[in-house]
Design a protein around this motif. Structure first.
Motif, PDB file in Angstrom:
ATOM      1  N   ALA A 142       0.831  -1.198   0.000  1.00 31.97           N
ATOM      2  CA  ALA A 142       0.000   0.000   0.000  1.00 31.97           C
ATOM      3  C   ALA A 142       0.865   1.246   0.000  1.00 31.97           C
ATOM      4  O   ALA A 142       0.475   2.282  -0.543  1.00 31.97           O
ATOM      5  CB  ALA A 142      -0.946  -0.022   1.196  1.00 31.97           C
ATOM      6  N   SER A 154       1.684   2.587  -3.276  1.00 35.21           N
ATOM      7  CA  SER A 154       0.527   3.232  -3.879  1.00 35.21           C
ATOM      8  C   SER A 154       0.104   4.440  -3.053  1.00 35.21           C
ATOM      9  O   SER A 154      -0.968   4.983  -3.261  1.00 35.21           O
ATOM     10  CB  SER A 154      -0.620   2.215  -3.913  1.00 35.21           C
ATOM     11  N   HIS A 172      -5.342  -0.846  -0.065  1.00 33.81           N
ATOM     12  CA  HIS A 172      -5.623   0.303  -0.922  1.00 33.81           C
ATOM     13  C   HIS A 172      -6.901   1.033  -0.550  1.00 33.81           C
ATOM     14  O   HIS A 172      -6.964   2.255  -0.656  1.00 33.81           O
ATOM     15  CB  HIS A 172      -5.647  -0.126  -2.388  1.00 33.81           C
ATOM     16  N   LEU A 191      -6.347   4.866   0.284  1.00 35.23           N
ATOM     17  CA  LEU A 191      -6.996   5.835  -0.611  1.00 35.23           C
ATOM     18  C   LEU A 191      -8.138   6.583   0.064  1.00 35.23           C
ATOM     19  O   LEU A 191      -8.546   7.645  -0.407  1.00 35.23           O
ATOM     20  CB  LEU A 191      -7.428   5.156  -1.907  1.00 35.23           C
ATOM     21  N   LEU A 225      -8.703   5.881  -8.062  1.00 38.40           N
ATOM     22  CA  LEU A 225      -8.059   4.734  -7.410  1.00 38.40           C
ATOM     23  C   LEU A 225      -7.060   4.099  -8.358  1.00 38.40           C
ATOM     24  O   LEU A 225      -7.104   4.296  -9.572  1.00 38.40           O
ATOM     25  CB  LEU A 225      -9.117   3.700  -7.012  1.00 38.40           C
ATOM     26  N   LYS A 240      -4.464   0.304  -8.339  1.00 39.75           N
ATOM     27  CA  LYS A 240      -3.860  -0.802  -7.611  1.00 39.75           C
ATOM     28  C   LYS A 240      -3.120  -1.703  -8.573  1.00 39.75           C
ATOM     29  O   LYS A 240      -3.573  -1.925  -9.691  1.00 39.75           O
ATOM     30  CB  LYS A 240      -4.897  -1.638  -6.853  1.00 39.75           C
ATOM     31  N   TRP A 256      -0.902  -1.768 -13.531  1.00 37.31           N
ATOM     32  CA  TRP A 256      -1.746  -0.925 -12.693  1.00 37.31           C
ATOM     33  C   TRP A 256      -3.135  -0.884 -13.306  1.00 37.31           C
ATOM     34  O   TRP A 256      -3.274  -0.557 -14.479  1.00 37.31           O
ATOM     35  CB  TRP A 256      -1.225   0.511 -12.655  1.00 37.31           C
ATOM     36  N   HIS A 304     -10.382  -3.955  -7.391  1.00 32.85           N
ATOM     37  CA  HIS A 304     -10.478  -2.497  -7.554  1.00 32.85           C
ATOM     38  C   HIS A 304     -11.840  -1.883  -7.278  1.00 32.85           C
ATOM     39  O   HIS A 304     -11.898  -0.757  -6.775  1.00 32.85           O
ATOM     40  CB  HIS A 304      -9.983  -2.126  -8.960  1.00 32.85           C
ATOM     41  N   VAL A 330     -12.178  -0.306  -3.850  1.00 27.74           N
ATOM     42  CA  VAL A 330     -11.225   0.731  -3.451  1.00 27.74           C
ATOM     43  C   VAL A 330     -11.796   2.115  -3.786  1.00 27.74           C
ATOM     44  O   VAL A 330     -12.401   2.286  -4.841  1.00 27.74           O
ATOM     45  CB  VAL A 330      -9.880   0.514  -4.176  1.00 27.74           C
TER      46      VAL A 330
END
Ligand code: FES
Ligand code: FES
Lengths: 793, 160
Positions: free
Chosen positions: A340, A343, A375, A379, A465, A467, A642, A750, A753
């Protein structure tokens, strides 16, 4: 004649075929470990610690052992094996000390569940309670009590993780890019904000369940509800010093995982019980309470962000501290702190960045991977932070994001160069903002004091976002395709489809590559380490890319073998052959051809001579170009790919109760290529709702002794069909990933997130109040409204 | 204490001697080996164990087997006919209304009970009927849509 090839007949990629597992699952035929029983099976149960931190003074198991039907009782002092994926810090049963309330201290195997439960009650344990630590900030202080005084002696993955001896820090991840002090010196303004996330339950509907049998010669047979058969096997082999091929792990249908079933859990305990019970198989089914309170959860997080920005909102410097509340063990949690952090700036260009991500032991239930792997937590802070800054600078939050978003040519905070094929967060943001009419919202800032006491108000928010899969540099996957007599194929692969729909997607890929009808392709459920080829773990949204690539290579291997045999029979060079619609054709004379069926097990000439033999295709894929991160700066390439995305949300808040209703949530992701329309869409639907759970309701509550107060579905609520958004929409951007299958990237994690960030931002828009802590439940919103109304100007 | 329980499940008659404390859920799963019905919480909070008992939807984990003596029970195994899915099952397949599938048997039973009680349900009726069924994977929308489609076709009725 018409040309038989170049048809669209077997074009499936991008389609929407039915799920490969649907029939079993709607009829009740699908078998989960939960449903399995094997002859002479015993039932295992655990005795749990009532204390968050205590010394085990005495354990008396005599009454339990005397109970008729009890076949084995185990306590920690009999098992000196430590387990862990990255940080090997956890005994199978607590020894000497318990470190969280709910930790397993002893276990029983008995003829029935009821006897096993009764026996656990009869085990007497005397504890000497010790002071405990529940807050990672407190755990960091000088002189704080140590959750693991022997941390400096533990084994862990060296060079990747950096525990601090004689402290509570299981891992310290550093990211250093540019000069952050210079960044702040150049800034027009510097902002500081703090955010928190509570620990959260995965809540798969099937709890963890395992059947393990000790076999003669110290071998192991394991059926388990797990995400990663080979990682269970590997950790098991390492822990007990057994050869890998003496351990067989089988995984049938799995009732959900969400990361909680990655790594290794109840398997070693069940096997040790079986060993003690003379080799009878032992089944341990976690109760719902154990699932929440004994098995690991998502880690809590405290975030402290300092941001320098120019007058027009460009970020000049970012300094972040992430404090992860690892709980009592960090076997998997250390990697969340690592991943994390890479990111930790979100999908934004930050020239000067300094991140300290600390994974800190406390006396709470421990953390592990949970869909999004840190994440959602990170985020939440990053996306709220940007809205706070935007408001203070008087810049539209959409605009502020667009000014800072990663674009081709930018360098990420770990020094990775963004290219045109990385995906387009900006397009995702543009799409969701359009969908919810973000631009047309009333822009007058709301004064909470002026809000009426009753009624409903609306607000809109957006959040971005990103990840990438978090995994070791050597992560690999393999696939085998074997032909059957009728030229149908079985695909063997060891990533587990525990509901994500990956097998359904892989079937399309294989059918298309081999040019056969979909129903000729079976991707085999029941992963089995004894017969199926290696895969690392089913985590990190990596299976589409890695499994997809492995399957494509295996299919190409089949095609090459088909052509090799057909070329001899048809007397044509292989490069003049074309495989299509289950036949091999000679390109310039398509009337010359052979069906797959004539070749797949070997071709027989009219006189009886035979050539070839059964065709078995082999494919593999290993993560390309990853590097170790520099220990002091975190610079390097950590990401296979990504996936970027964005959510836009419109909410309605009840001013009397603090209830939030979602009017519309629009989500967009750059998946590179939609391989299966339905699987992508349903991943988004399910993920967004799970993200809404984290945003609106979920989180553990502990009392001052560290006892969890909500370890059941009575007190730990999940969203139901009644809580759905009035409207949900999903969009996909397709910027091909150069090395993805057909250009695809992962999408499993995702969708959840940044859902909290979008809601938090919408809440600010609706009420003029900023929220820094999750979840945004009605109580929190109500109290904040009340405070804001009564606050003195 | 043990009791004799006579019970008809999916049209087949069974008789078993069971302890007083045995739940209907455990009787179905452990005694009759009908494992389609799942256990997600065992305290009446998740709906994974939903079955139709004498025409009513119940959480089988909250009912004692001895209470069901003489009763008629329907579970997911009786929802379709051999090799012929019911309309609901087919709609779940068509809509990708399942992921891990662990909640699916309970969802199907809840939907079936609704359609029998109310062949022409409103959206609110459907949501109300599904609200007791926890699903961690799908986010519910696909399942609601599946039930809606069956209801709109107005051909509610099992394969049997
Ligand atoms: S198992 Fe019966 S309601 Fe959860
Ligand atoms: S499909 Fe997994 S719980 Fe519903």
């Amino acid at each position: 004649m018409t040309v038989p090839f170049h048809s669209d007949k077997h074009r499936y990629v991008g389609g929407n075929a039915e799920r490969i597992d649907a029939l079993d699952k709607v009829t009740g035929a699908a078998q989960y470990v939960h449903d399995m029983a094997v002859p002479r099976m015993l039932f295992g149960r655990m005795k749990l610690s009532p204390h968050a931190h205590a010394r085990i003074v005495r354990i008396d198991t005599s009454k339990a052992e005397a109970l008729p039907g009890v076949r084995a009782v185990l306590v920690g002092s009999e098992l000196d094996t430590r387990l862990g994926l990255y940080m090997i810090d956890k005994f199978i049963l607590a020894r000497d000390v318990v470190r969280y309330q709910g930790e397993a201290v002893a276990a029983v195997a008995a003829e029935s569940e009821d006897i096993a439960r009764r026996a656990c009650e009869l085990i007497e344990i005397d504890y000497e309670p010790l002071p405990a630590i529940f807050d990672p900030e407190v755990a960091l202080a000088d002189g704080a009590l140590l959750v693991h005084p022997d941390l400096h002696t533990y084994r862990y993955m060296k060079g990747v993780f950096f525990p601090r001896a004689h402290s509570n820090v299981a891992h310290h991840q550093k990211i250093r890019k540019g000069d952050v002090d210079k960044g702040f010196a150049e800034a027009y303004r510097v902002f500081e904000h703090k955010f928190t996330n509570p620990p959260v339950a995965h809540a798969p509907l099937e709890t963890h369940v395992t059947i393990a049998q000790y076999l003669p010669g110290s071998r192991a047979q394991i059926w388990t509800s797990a995400q990663s058969p080979f990682t269970v096997r590997n950790l098991f082999a390492v822990a007990f010093g057994l050869p890998h091929n003496s351990i067989r792990v089988q995984i049938p249908y799995v009732g959900g995982g969400f990361g909680g079933k990655a790594g290794i859990h109840l398997e070693p305990l069940a096997w040790c019980l079986s060993r003690k019970a003379g080799g009878r198989p032992v089944k341990i089914t976690a109760t719902r309470e154990e699932e929440i309170n004994t098995l690991p959860s998502r880690q809590g997080l405290k975030t402290h962000i300092k941001t320098g920005v120019t007058r027009d909102g460009k970020i000049t410097g970012l300094k972040v501290q992430f404090l992860w509340d690892a709980g009592a063990y960090a076997d998997y949690g250390v990697n969340i702190g690592r991943a994390a952090a890479t990111s930790g700036a979100g999908p934004y260009e930050v020239p000067n960045c300094w991140i300290d991500s600390l994974v800190v032991y406390t006396n709470k239930v421990f953390g592990t991977a949970y869909r999004g792997f840190g994440h959602l937590e990170v985020l939440w802070g990053v996306e709220r932070n940007l809205d706070l800054i935007a408001r203070d600078l008087g810049i539209d939050p959409y605009e502020l994001r667009m000014r800072n978003v990663l674009r081709a040519g930018a360098l990420t905070i770990t020094g990775e160069k963004v290219t045109a094929n990385h995906g387009r967060p900006d397009l995702c943001l543009e799409k969701v903002a359009q969908e919810i009419g973000f631009e047309n919202r009333p822009k007058e800032p709301v004064d909470p004091k002026k809000l009426p006491l009753r009624g409903k108000v609306r607000g809109k928010g957006v959040a971005l976002l990103q990840k990438a899969p978090a995994m070791p540099v050597f992560t690999a996957c393999s696939a085998i395709i074997k032909f059957n007599e009728d030229a149908s194929v079985n695909v063997l692969i060891s990533g587990v489809d525990y509901g994500q729909g990956t097998y359904t997607m892989l079937r399309q890929v294989v059918a298309q590559e081999l040019s056969v009808p979909l129903d000729k392709v079976q991707v085999v459920f029941d992963c089995d380490t004894a017969t199926q080829p290696y895969d690392w773990q089913t985590v990190a949204s990596r299976f589409t890319v890695m499994g997809g690539n492995a399957c494509i290579e295996a299919a190409h291997d089949c095609i090459a073998q088909l052509k090799h045999v057909a070329g001899q029979v048809l007397r044509a060079p292989e490069n003049e052959l074309i495989c299509e619609d289950e036949r091999v054709f000679v390109r310039h004379t398509p009337e010359q051809s052979l069906s797959y069926r004539e070749i797949v097990l070997g071709y027989t000439y009219p006189n009886g001579n035979s050539i070839g033999g059964p065709i078995v295709g082999r494919g593999r894929y290993i993560a390309q170009g990853l590097t170790h991160l520099h220990p002091e700066t975190g610079q390097g390439k950590a990401a296979l790919d990504w996936t970027y995305g964005a959510h836009g949300v419109e909410i309605e808040v009840d001013l009397e109760t603090g209830d939030i209703e979602i009017v519309h949530i629009a989500s967009a992701f750059d998946v590179g290529k939609v391989l299966h329309e339905g699987m992508c869409r349903t991943q988004v639907q399910g993920g967004v709702i799970q993200g809404l759970g984290s945003a609106l309701l979920e989180g553990f509550v502990f009392n001052d002794k560290g006892r969890m107060l909500n370890p059941s579905f009575v007190d730990y609520k999940l969203l139901t069909a009644k809580d759905l958004p009035r409207k949900m929409s999903a969009f996909f951007v397709e910027t091909p990933q150069l090395d993805g299958p057909y250009g695809a990237r992962g999408i499993g994690e995702h969708p959840m997130v940044s859902v909290p960030g979008a809601i938090g931002n919408a809440l600010r828009d609706a009420l003029g109040i900023d929220f820094h802590d999750l979840p945004l439940n009605s109580e929190r919103v109500y109290l904040a409204l009340k405070r804001a109304r009564t606050a003195k100007a | 204490m043990e009791y004799d329980v006579r019970i008809t499940v999916n049209g087949e008659r069974y008789q078993a001697r069971v302890p007083a404390s045995l739940t209907l859920l455990r009787m179905l799963r452990e005694v009759l080996h009908l494992t389609g019905t799942k256990e997600g919480c065992s305290i009446g909070e998740c709906g994974a164990c939903s079955v139709i008992l004498d025409g009513k939807l119940v959480n089988a984990c909250m009912v004692l087997a001895v209470e069901c003596d003489g009763s008629v029970v329907r579970t997911v195994e009786g929802e379709g006919a051999m090799d012929k899915l019911s309309d609901l099952q087919q709609a779940f397949v068509d809509n990708h209304a399942l992921q891990c599938g662990f909640c699916t048997p309970g969802m199907l039973m809840a939907a079936r009970e609704l359609l029998e009680r109310k062949p022409d349900p409103t959206d609110d009726d459907i949501i109300e009927a599904m609200a007791g069924q926890i699903c961690r994977c799908t986010g519910y929308e696909t399942a609601i849509e599946a039930v809606r489609r069956v209801a709109r076709k107005g051909q509610a009725g099992g394969g049997k």
